[in-house]
Motif scaffolding. Structure first.
Motif, PDB file in Angstrom:
ATOM      1  N   PRO A   9     -20.754 -10.378  29.405  1.00 45.02           N
ATOM      2  CA  PRO A   9     -22.065 -10.587  29.483  1.00 45.02           C
ATOM      3  C   PRO A   9     -22.085 -11.660  30.677  1.00 45.02           C
ATOM      4  O   PRO A   9     -22.605 -11.562  32.311  1.00 45.02           O
ATOM      5  CB  PRO A   9     -23.371 -10.797  28.645  1.00 45.02           C
ATOM      6  N   GLU A  30     -33.650  -8.896  30.849  1.00 44.83           N
ATOM      7  CA  GLU A  30     -32.494  -8.750  29.271  1.00 44.83           C
ATOM      8  C   GLU A  30     -32.208  -7.317  28.680  1.00 44.83           C
ATOM      9  O   GLU A  30     -31.300  -7.184  28.881  1.00 44.83           O
ATOM     10  CB  GLU A  30     -32.998  -9.732  28.322  1.00 44.83           C
ATOM     11  N   ALA A  31     -33.609  -6.222  29.131  1.00 49.29           N
ATOM     12  CA  ALA A  31     -33.427  -4.921  28.582  1.00 49.29           C
ATOM     13  C   ALA A  31     -32.205  -4.474  30.102  1.00 49.29           C
ATOM     14  O   ALA A  31     -31.471  -3.036  29.341  1.00 49.29           O
ATOM     15  CB  ALA A  31     -34.549  -4.696  28.472  1.00 49.29           C
ATOM     16  N   ALA A  34     -29.026  -5.587  29.598  1.00 45.86           N
ATOM     17  CA  ALA A  34     -28.289  -4.525  28.470  1.00 45.86           C
ATOM     18  C   ALA A  34     -27.883  -3.830  27.849  1.00 45.86           C
ATOM     19  O   ALA A  34     -26.876  -3.286  28.000  1.00 45.86           O
ATOM     20  CB  ALA A  34     -29.356  -5.346  26.843  1.00 45.86           C
ATOM     21  N   LEU A  37     -24.175  -3.051  29.758  1.00 42.80           N
ATOM     22  CA  LEU A  37     -23.778  -3.499  29.684  1.00 42.80           C
ATOM     23  C   LEU A  37     -23.524  -2.639  28.026  1.00 42.80           C
ATOM     24  O   LEU A  37     -22.014  -2.801  28.162  1.00 42.80           O
ATOM     25  CB  LEU A  37     -23.600  -5.070  29.344  1.00 42.80           C
ATOM     26  N   VAL A  39     -24.665  -3.440  25.484  1.00 41.77           N
ATOM     27  CA  VAL A  39     -24.990  -4.785  24.447  1.00 41.77           C
ATOM     28  C   VAL A  39     -26.347  -4.479  24.103  1.00 41.77           C
ATOM     29  O   VAL A  39     -27.475  -4.360  24.727  1.00 41.77           O
ATOM     30  CB  VAL A  39     -24.276  -6.325  24.730  1.00 41.77           C
ATOM     31  N   SER A  40     -26.416  -5.664  22.262  1.00 41.72           N
ATOM     32  CA  SER A  40     -27.664  -6.075  22.577  1.00 41.72           C
ATOM     33  C   SER A  40     -28.535  -6.862  23.918  1.00 41.72           C
ATOM     34  O   SER A  40     -27.853  -7.307  24.512  1.00 41.72           O
ATOM     35  CB  SER A  40     -27.802  -6.304  21.034  1.00 41.72           C
ATOM     36  N   ARG A  41     -29.553  -7.419  23.592  1.00 44.01           N
ATOM     37  CA  ARG A  41     -29.941  -8.174  24.533  1.00 44.01           C
ATOM     38  C   ARG A  41     -30.069  -9.701  23.751  1.00 44.01           C
ATOM     39  O   ARG A  41     -29.965 -10.985  24.855  1.00 44.01           O
ATOM     40  CB  ARG A  41     -32.234  -8.407  24.471  1.00 44.01           C
ATOM     41  N   THR A  42     -29.350 -10.003  22.862  1.00 43.91           N
ATOM     42  CA  THR A  42     -29.338 -11.295  22.761  1.00 43.91           C
ATOM     43  C   THR A  42     -27.785 -12.032  23.060  1.00 43.91           C
ATOM     44  O   THR A  42     -28.218 -12.890  23.883  1.00 43.91           O
ATOM     45  CB  THR A  42     -28.811 -11.431  20.787  1.00 43.91           C
ATOM     46  N   PRO A  43     -26.422 -11.124  23.263  1.00 44.17           N
ATOM     47  CA  PRO A  43     -25.980 -12.119  23.945  1.00 44.17           C
ATOM     48  C   PRO A  43     -26.222 -11.864  25.552  1.00 44.17           C
ATOM     49  O   PRO A  43     -25.919 -13.131  26.617  1.00 44.17           O
ATOM     50  CB  PRO A  43     -24.088 -11.023  24.040  1.00 44.17           C
ATOM     51  N   VAL A  44     -27.436 -11.316  26.298  1.00 45.47           N
ATOM     52  CA  VAL A  44     -27.579 -10.964  27.414  1.00 45.47           C
ATOM     53  C   VAL A  44     -28.473 -12.216  27.511  1.00 45.47           C
ATOM     54  O   VAL A  44     -28.123 -13.297  28.560  1.00 45.47           O
ATOM     55  CB  VAL A  44     -28.547 -10.136  27.509  1.00 45.47           C
ATOM     56  N   ARG A  45     -28.880 -12.904  26.798  1.00 42.59           N
ATOM     57  CA  ARG A  45     -30.058 -13.955  26.458  1.00 42.59           C
ATOM     58  C   ARG A  45     -29.211 -15.246  26.243  1.00 42.59           C
ATOM     59  O   ARG A  45     -29.446 -16.471  27.081  1.00 42.59           O
ATOM     60  CB  ARG A  45     -30.597 -14.272  25.869  1.00 42.59           C
TER      61      ARG A  45
END
Length: 220
Positions: A9, A30-31, A34, A37, A39-45
Motif C-alpha cells: 500500500p 481507506e475502504a 483497500a 489493492l 487488502v484490509s483497511r488496516t495496512p491502508v491506514r
C-alpha cells in the motif's frame, strides 16, 4: 490504475501521488484503496500514516486522507535542501565514478536532449534517472532514502516546467556540466554544478507550476 506485483500500500499510494494518478487535493478513502489493492483497511491506514510523515498526504480525522497541496514555499524549500544533499553526493561521486558510470550519465544526457518538446513525463523520468545514477555511484542507501522518500515533488507541479524547450535545454547543459566535473574528478566543480542546477530547477518549478497559496485547502 492497479498495483504492481509485490507492491504494498505505501509504495502504491506514493507512486500514484508522485505520478499524478492521485491528484493534488484528492480525497483518499481507506475502504476504496483497500478494495483496489485487495487488502484490509488496516495496512491502508498504516500506509496513510507513513505517507503523512513523508509529507505527501494529510490524514483527516475519521475521513481518510487527502493528497497534500504544495505551495511555492514547499517547492523552493525541497529544492534548497536537495541542492545541498545532491551537491554533497556529486562531490563524493568524483571518488567513485568509473568509465561505465560516465557512459551511462552521458547516454542519459543524450536521451533527454533528443526527447520531443513537451514530453513532460519522459523528461521528468529521464531527469530522475540521471540524478539517481549519481546516488548509485556513491552507493549510500541512507542518502538515497532521504532523497527519494522525503524530498519528492509530484509530477503535476512539474508539468508546466517541463513543457518548454528552454527548460529541457538548460537541464541538459547542467547535466553535462556535472558529467564533465565527474570525468575530471573535480569535486568542487561537481558539487557547485549540481547545487546550482537543483536550485535553478526549484526556482523554475515554483515559478511555472500551478501551486497553492500557503494556508489554503480544497473544499470538502
Amino acid at each position: 490504475m492497479g498495483s504492481q506485483p509485490g507492491e504494498g500500500p505505501v509504495e502504491f499510494i506514493r507512486s500514484a501521488i508522485l505520478s499524478g494518478s492521485y491528484a493534488p487535493g484528492e480525497r483518499l478513502k481507506e475502504a476504496e484503496v483497500a478494495v483496489r489493492l485487495g487488502v484490509s483497511r488496516t495496512p491502508v491506514r498504516e500506509a496513510f500514516r507513513v505517507l503523512e510523515t513523508e509529507g505527501l498526504i494529510e490524514v483527516l480525522a475519521g475521513r481518510g486522507a487527502r493528497v497534500r497541496l504544495f505551495t511555492a514555499e514547499d517547492v523552493q524549500l525541497i529544492h534548497e535542501i536537495r541542492s545541498v544533499l545532491e551537491g554533497m553526493v556529486a562531490r563524493q561521486a568524483t571518488l567513485h565514478v568509473s568509465k561505465s558510470h560516465l557512459a551511462a550519465l552521458e547516454s542519459s544526457c543524450d536521451r533527454l536532449e533528443n526527447l520531443p518538446d513537451g514530453s513532460v513525463l519522459e523528461c521528468d523520468q529521464e531527469n530522475q534517472y540521471f540524478h539517481g545514477l549519481i546516488f548509485d555511484i556513491v552507493g549510500n542507501d541512507r542518502l538515497t532514502h532521504i532523497a527519494r522518500r522525503l524530498l519528492e515533488v509530484p509530477l503535476p507541479y512539474k508539468e508546466d516546467y517541463w513543457s518548454t524547450e528552454e527548460v529541457k535545454a538548460s537541464s541538459v547543459a547542467a547535466h553535462r556540466r556535472v558529467c564533465e566535473a565527474l570525468r575530471t574528478n573535480d569535486a568542487v566543480a561537481a558539487e557547485e554544478a549540481m547545487r546550482q542546477h537543483v536550485r535553478d530547477a526549484g526556482a523554475g518549478v515554483a515559478r511555472n507550476a500551478k501551486l497553492h497559496p500557503a494556508g489554503t485547502s480544497p473544499a470538502g
